[in-house]
Design a protein around this motif. Structure first.
Motif, PDB file in Angstrom:
ATOM      1  N   ARG A 176      38.066  24.199  47.576  1.00  0.00           N
ATOM      2  CA  ARG A 176      37.138  23.121  47.337  1.00  0.00           C
ATOM      3  C   ARG A 176      37.516  22.647  45.833  1.00  0.00           C
ATOM      4  N   LYS A 177      37.321  21.072  45.689  1.00  0.00           N
ATOM      5  CA  LYS A 177      37.552  20.614  44.636  1.00  0.00           C
ATOM      6  C   LYS A 177      36.468  20.404  43.604  1.00  0.00           C
ATOM      7  N   ASP A 178      35.115  20.882  44.109  1.00  0.00           N
ATOM      8  CA  ASP A 178      33.904  20.580  43.511  1.00  0.00           C
ATOM      9  C   ASP A 178      33.473  21.954  43.021  1.00  0.00           C
ATOM     10  N   LYS A 179      34.271  22.923  42.838  1.00  0.00           N
ATOM     11  CA  LYS A 179      34.069  24.357  42.394  1.00  0.00           C
ATOM     12  C   LYS A 179      34.984  24.691  41.061  1.00  0.00           C
ATOM     13  N   VAL A 180      34.530  25.859  40.857  1.00  0.00           N
ATOM     14  CA  VAL A 180      35.547  26.502  39.650  1.00  0.00           C
ATOM     15  C   VAL A 180      35.927  27.747  40.299  1.00  0.00           C
ATOM     16  N   PHE A 181      37.351  28.040  40.039  1.00  0.00           N
ATOM     17  CA  PHE A 181      37.865  29.165  40.450  1.00  0.00           C
ATOM     18  C   PHE A 181      37.231  30.489  40.050  1.00  0.00           C
ATOM     19  N   PRO A 182      36.684  31.429  40.775  1.00  0.00           N
ATOM     20  CA  PRO A 182      37.354  31.690  42.074  1.00  0.00           C
ATOM     21  C   PRO A 182      36.382  31.392  43.250  1.00  0.00           C
ATOM     22  N   ALA A 183      35.137  30.540  42.900  1.00  0.00           N
ATOM     23  CA  ALA A 183      34.282  29.912  44.055  1.00  0.00           C
ATOM     24  C   ALA A 183      35.118  28.807  44.712  1.00  0.00           C
ATOM     25  N   THR A 184      36.100  28.346  44.273  1.00  0.00           N
ATOM     26  CA  THR A 184      36.852  27.187  44.999  1.00  0.00           C
ATOM     27  C   THR A 184      37.535  28.035  46.405  1.00  0.00           C
ATOM     28  N   HIS A 185      37.521  29.101  46.553  1.00  0.00           N
ATOM     29  CA  HIS A 185      38.224  29.875  47.615  1.00  0.00           C
ATOM     30  C   HIS A 185      37.251  30.699  48.505  1.00  0.00           C
ATOM     31  N   ILE A 186      36.163  30.892  47.921  1.00  0.00           N
ATOM     32  CA  ILE A 186      35.189  31.670  48.656  1.00  0.00           C
ATOM     33  C   ILE A 186      34.943  31.211  50.135  1.00  0.00           C
ATOM     34  N   ARG A 187      34.491  30.237  49.997  1.00  0.00           N
ATOM     35  CA  ARG A 187      34.044  29.507  51.643  1.00  0.00           C
ATOM     36  C   ARG A 187      35.523  29.199  52.513  1.00  0.00           C
ATOM     37  N   PRO A 188      36.476  28.982  51.978  1.00  0.00           N
ATOM     38  CA  PRO A 188      37.797  28.552  52.477  1.00  0.00           C
ATOM     39  C   PRO A 188      38.203  29.904  53.129  1.00  0.00           C
ATOM     40  N   LEU A 189      38.151  30.877  52.444  1.00  0.00           N
ATOM     41  CA  LEU A 189      38.720  32.481  52.838  1.00  0.00           C
ATOM     42  C   LEU A 189      37.665  33.066  53.750  1.00  0.00           C
TER      43      LEU A 189
END
Length: 512
Positions: free
Chosen positions: A284-297
């Motif tokens: 996700r582009k609207d979040k900051v790592f690691p939140a960018t990968h939580i939902r996709p994972l």
């Protein structure tokens, strides 16, 4: 667990503690557990001999020696496998040093070491089982099996520690450039790679002993029901049915491996197809790592879990059908030969697969840890061509080490348990039951084929039908047009962000 925590602390605080030294400390802890178990058995047997007078002097010593063999045999096999698969020993360095000769050399060297490392543990098992049976018959085999399980808890803890530090090593290398942190992570990973692999070796050893024990119980129960003394059974007559059962053990083991490995390939294709042009698994582009990968994972794990469960049905049916087919087609003696031969084949193949895969993986880590040097003494690192060449071995060895090899443990145990549960179905002679065996072949083939290919086709057909019905409803209600407009608005917003924020109206004019 406490011991593993102390080890991690020492790696953090004392750089002089090498991975090899820490590994010896862990083995010393394991030795303490073995001494405690052996002392407890000796004391209990001594009471049975001197106090309760239930056993004699010879039986006392036989029990003590069988227990000692059961404690030492798994660790001996693990030590043999560790020599061929650890970065601290020569065989792994041979693969890394010869990797400049090309991928073929890497593959052949790994296969050769896998064959060598599979033969020696089989010899150890052969010796200890012969001795246990010679001393106390079938009861000796049961006692040997129980003794081999004594240190399983500690080995499982070490294997869990290995998995944790291997993941931590990847995390460190991905998130920091600190050389000291990399060194500490590499030390932990060197230990963890060895301990996690030893856990797989011990699991294969325990499966072999447990299946042998269950095979003896199956034979004892069946022969007792027939009014015969199973203790007088020293072998099976060499008939056409026993030969067929022995051959079937190899055939069903190879079919299981083929089914499992093809399921792994199907899984890889499914994941690639699912991730292709799928926004749900994109960071996700609207979040900051690691939140960018939580939902996709989470979405990817959900899909992979369902897909894995579907792909396990076919090997399970094949495993469940093996004793039913052989027991009815070739009789009970053919079934015994299938279990006996399958147990040996499964153990040897398991050792070969996991050791080959681990040797390839360790050879790549040998370079990653900076242990490979050229003639001038310069370190050959992960940016070299040799490191890329070793990648082919890691790609081949991954499915063998983590999937096919450990799966054989479950295969042979499941076959043994199924045979024991369904023992009343089989006759000594297949004169009356062989037609049912032919029916079992047809039924199992149909079920395996359906769950391997037919279920996928059925699911795809249902998904296409549901998607077609959904598209028709959306077209009739006008929601499809609204979704197209929303998608176009999102594209405009993304272009605004990429170009530094032009006005939305201007962007719409450019689009039209």
């Amino acid at each position: 667990t406490l011991g593993c925590s102390v080890v991690s602390y020492y790696v953090w605080c004392h750089e002089k503690h090498t991975s090899n030294r820490i590994r010896r400390s862990l083995q010393l802890n394991l030795l303490c557990v073995m001494i405690f178990v052996q002392a407890s058995v000796v004391f209990a047997c001594y009471l049975q001999w001197q106090v309760y007078h239930l056993i004699n002097y010879d039986t006392f010593w036989n029990y003590c020696m069988i227990t000692l063999l059961g404690l030492c045999a798994p660790e001996a096999c693990a030590a043999i496998c560790e020599y061929f698969t650890s970065v601290n020993y020569a065989p792994v360095s041979w693969i890394a040093k010869d990797a400049h000769l090309g991928m073929i050399q890497v593959v052949l060297r790994g296969l050769g070491q896998g064959f060598a490392s599979a033969g020696l543990p089989s010899v150890v098992n052969l010796i200890v089982q012969i001795l246990a049976f010679q001393w106390e018959g079938f009861y000796g085999l049961v006692l040997l099996t129980c003794a081999s399980q004594a240190c399983t808890g500690w080995q499982a803890t070490l294997a869990a520690f290995g998995a944790a530090v291997n993941n931590a090593n990847r995390y460190v290398h991905l998130t920091t450039v600190n050389e000291m942190a990399h060194h500490r992570a590499n030390v932990c990973a060197s230990i963890g790679t060895t301990t996690s692999h030893n856990g797989k070796c011990i699991a294969g050893q325990n499966a072999f002993f447990a299946t042998t024990c269950l095979l003896g119980a199956l034979m004892a129960d069946k022969y007792t029901q027939a009014g015969e003394n199973f203790k007088n059974t020293t072998g099976q007559e060499f008939s056409e049915f026993t030969r067929a059962g022995l051959l079937a053990s190899i055939v069903f083991t190879m079919l299981f491996l083929a089914n499992t490995l093809s399921a792994c390939i199907t899984m890889a294709k499914s994941v690639v197809s699912h991730c292709k042009d799928n926004s749900d698994v994109v960071p996700r582009k609207d979040k900051v790592f690691p939140a960018t990968h939580i939902r996709p994972l989470a979405n990817l794990v959900s899909f992979a879990s369902i897909e894995c469960f579907r792909l396990t049905i076919s090997p399970m049916i094949q495993t469940f059908g093996a004793p039913l087919v052989i027991g009815q087609l070739f009789g009970f003696k053919g079934l015994l030969m299938m279990l006996s031969g399958g147990n040996s084949v499964a153990f040897s193949l398991n050792m070969f697969l996991i050791n080959s895969g681990q040797a390839w993986d360790a050879a790549r880590k040998y370079i990653l840890f900076g242990m490979l040097k050229d003639e001038q003494g310069n370190v050959i690192g992960a940016e070299s061509e040799v490191y890329d060449t070793l990648g082919i071995g890691e790609q081949i060895g991954g499915p063998l080490e983590d999937l096919c090899g450990p799966a054989l443990n479950n295969f042979i145990k499941f076959v043994a348990v199924t045979s024991f549960v369904t023992r009343d179905v089989y006759d000594m002679s297949p004169a009356k039951s062989w037609p049912w065996g032919m029916v079992q072949i047809a039924v199992n083939f149909a079920l395996v084929a359906f769950f391997k290919w037919g279920l996928t086709i059925t699911i795809k057909y249902l998904e296409a039908a549901l998607k077609k019905a959904k598209d028709r409803i959306e077209y009739e209600e006008g929601t499809a047009m609204l979704q197209e407009l929303e998608a176009r608005d999102r594209q405009i917003e993304e272009r605004m962000q990429e170009r530094g924020g032009p006005k939305k109206d201007d962007e719409e004019v450019q689009l039209f």
